[in-house]
Design an enzyme around this catalytic site. Structure first.
Site, short mmCIF file in Angstrom:
data_model
loop_
_atom_site.label_atom_id
_atom_site.label_comp_id
_atom_site.label_asym_id
_atom_site.label_seq_id
_atom_site.Cartn_x
_atom_site.Cartn_y
_atom_site.Cartn_z
CB SER A 143 -0.87 0.02 1.26
OG SER A 143 -1.52 1.28 1.37
CE1 TYR A 157 -4.08 -2.14 5.02
CE2 TYR A 157 -3.37 0.11 4.62
CZ TYR A 157 -3.84 -1.10 4.15
OH TYR A 157 -4.06 -1.26 2.81
P1 NAP Z 1 -11.70 -5.49 0.56
O1 NAP Z 1 -12.59 -4.93 -0.50
O2 NAP Z 1 -11.98 -5.18 1.98
O3 NAP Z 1 -11.64 -7.08 0.36
C1 NAP Z 1 -10.87 -7.84 1.24
C2 NAP Z 1 -10.79 -9.26 0.74
O4 NAP Z 1 -9.89 -9.98 1.60
C3 NAP Z 1 -12.11 -9.99 0.80
O5 NAP Z 1 -12.14 -10.89 -0.29
C4 NAP Z 1 -12.03 -10.75 2.13
O6 NAP Z 1 -12.83 -11.95 2.14
C5 NAP Z 1 -10.57 -11.10 2.13
N1 NAP Z 1 -10.00 -11.38 3.46
C6 NAP Z 1 -9.97 -10.58 4.56
N2 NAP Z 1 -9.33 -11.19 5.57
C7 NAP Z 1 -8.95 -12.40 5.10
C8 NAP Z 1 -8.28 -13.51 5.67
N3 NAP Z 1 -7.85 -13.48 6.94
N4 NAP Z 1 -8.08 -14.61 4.91
C9 NAP Z 1 -8.50 -14.66 3.63
N5 NAP Z 1 -9.14 -13.64 3.02
C10 NAP Z 1 -9.37 -12.53 3.77
O7 NAP Z 1 -10.19 -5.06 0.31
P2 NAP Z 1 -9.46 -4.32 -0.92
O8 NAP Z 1 -9.63 -2.85 -0.76
O9 NAP Z 1 -9.81 -4.98 -2.20
O10 NAP Z 1 -7.94 -4.61 -0.54
C11 NAP Z 1 -7.20 -5.67 -1.11
C12 NAP Z 1 -5.73 -5.45 -0.77
O11 NAP Z 1 -5.32 -4.18 -1.26
C13 NAP Z 1 -5.45 -5.43 0.74
O12 NAP Z 1 -4.22 -6.05 1.00
C14 NAP Z 1 -5.36 -3.95 1.05
O13 NAP Z 1 -4.57 -3.69 2.17
C15 NAP Z 1 -4.73 -3.44 -0.22
N6 NAP Z 1 -4.93 -2.00 -0.44
C16 NAP Z 1 -6.19 -1.49 -0.62
C17 NAP Z 1 -6.33 -0.12 -0.81
C18 NAP Z 1 -7.68 0.52 -1.01
O14 NAP Z 1 -7.76 1.77 -0.98
N7 NAP Z 1 -8.75 -0.24 -1.22
C19 NAP Z 1 -5.21 0.70 -0.82
C20 NAP Z 1 -3.97 0.15 -0.64
C21 NAP Z 1 -3.83 -1.21 -0.46
P3 NAP Z 1 -14.42 -11.91 2.54
O15 NAP Z 1 -15.12 -11.31 1.34
O16 NAP Z 1 -14.76 -13.34 2.72
O17 NAP Z 1 -14.55 -11.07 3.75
#
Ligand code: NAP
Length: 248
Positions: A143, A157
């Site tokens: 991130s 985080y």
């Molecule tokens: P999200 O929409 O909250 O989705 C999270 C996903 O991770 C869901 O599929 C969830 O499964 C799964 N998950 C959560 N805990 C888990 C665990 N312990 N074991 C297996 N699966 C798990 O997240 P996102 O925004 O797409 O983020 C994806 C990645 O990008 C993350 O690493 C996040 O830190 C990174 N990121 C995101 C942003 C942003 O602005 N969105 C920015 C920088 C980095 P369920 O559906 O079953 O709950």
């Protein structure tokens, strides 16, 4: 040869967008999820509708036995994994460090750090030429928080993503001679459900004026960078980072 890709946390958000794009590009996909079975199944259905191959596997990446189960299931049902996206990640309610307790820190570090290490371990065991594998590619989802620190929101985080950066640099060097490339994507402010966990679903509206491109990003824009790093187009790229942040 068909490439087999495990994407942790691909029932929603960036992982789901990556699963769909990768399937369009010919990968067989393991859609891993934690709780949201229906969402995961709907991604599998979408992939099958375009003629792709996919399975949904529930596994908590923070749990060693469940990670082993995840990779064994892929061995049995899809074939030998050739690509991994360490995408599953969580954040918790926005707060200052002075209010964070150990239980919270352990939850965030267990999913974001331990989970990525465990999945990388299982992938290396299967991909490394040292272990009779055919090589492969790993993309870790870090991130921009690892650079920015996330003050007043979630420094825990941000620190977990700093660990992911170090994992990327170290593992890339450790397995470079064994046919495995390891890179990372650092998304910025992407429009997904993750901001709900921080207690601010409309966070992008607040922060967009501080982003040079004056908007949040879409999951598909991150997916495209991930897919490039996984592909043979990136054959001489390892230990590298792509920031997908609108200039932030
Ligand atoms: P999200 O929409 O909250 O989705 C999270 C996903 O991770 C869901 O599929 C969830 O499964 C799964 N998950 C959560 N805990 C888990 C665990 N312990 N074991 C297996 N699966 C798990 O997240 P996102 O925004 O797409 O983020 C994806 C990645 O990008 C993350 O690493 C996040 O830190 C990174 N990121 C995101 C942003 C942003 O602005 N969105 C920015 C920088 C980095 P369920 O559906 O079953 O709950």
């Amino acid at each position: 040869m068909e490439k087999i890709l495990i994407i942790t946390g691909s029932s929603r958000g960036i992982g789901a967008a990556t699963a769909c794009l990768a399937a369009e590009r010919g990968y067989a996909i393991c859609v891993n999820y934690l709780h949201q079975k229906e969402a995961a199944n709907s991604i599998v259905d979408a992939i099958e509708q375009i003629g792709g191959r996919a399975i949904a596997v529930a596994a908590d990446v923070a749990c060693e036995a469940e990670v082993t189960h995840l990779f064994n299931t892929v061995d049995e049902q899809l074939g030998k994994v050739s690509a991994l996206v360490n995408n599953a990640g969580i954040l918790e309610q926005q707060m200052r460090v002075e209010n964070m307790d150990a239980a919270r820190l352990n939850r965030v570090f267990a999913t974001n750090i331990t989970g990525s290490f465990l999945c990388a371990r299982e992938a290396v065991k299967r991909m490394s030429t040292k272990h009779g594998g055919a090589g492969g590619a790993i993309v870790n989802i870090s991130s921009a928080a690892s650079r920015l620190g996330s003050p007043n929101e979630y420094i825990d985080y941000a620190a977990s993503k700093g660990a992911i950066d170090a994992l990327t640099i170290g593992l890339a060097k450790e397995v470079a001679e064994e046919g495995i490339r390891v890179n990372a994507v650092r998304p910025g402010f992407i429009d997904t459900d993750i901001h709900v966990s921080g207690g601010e679903p409309n966070r992008l509206e607040r922060v967009k004026e501080f982003i040079p491109m004056k908007r949040g990003g879409q999951a598909i824009e991150v997916a495209k960078a991930i897919l490039w790093l996984l592909s043979d187009e990136a054959s001489y790229t390892t230990g590298s980072f792509i920031d997908v942040t609108g200039g932030k």
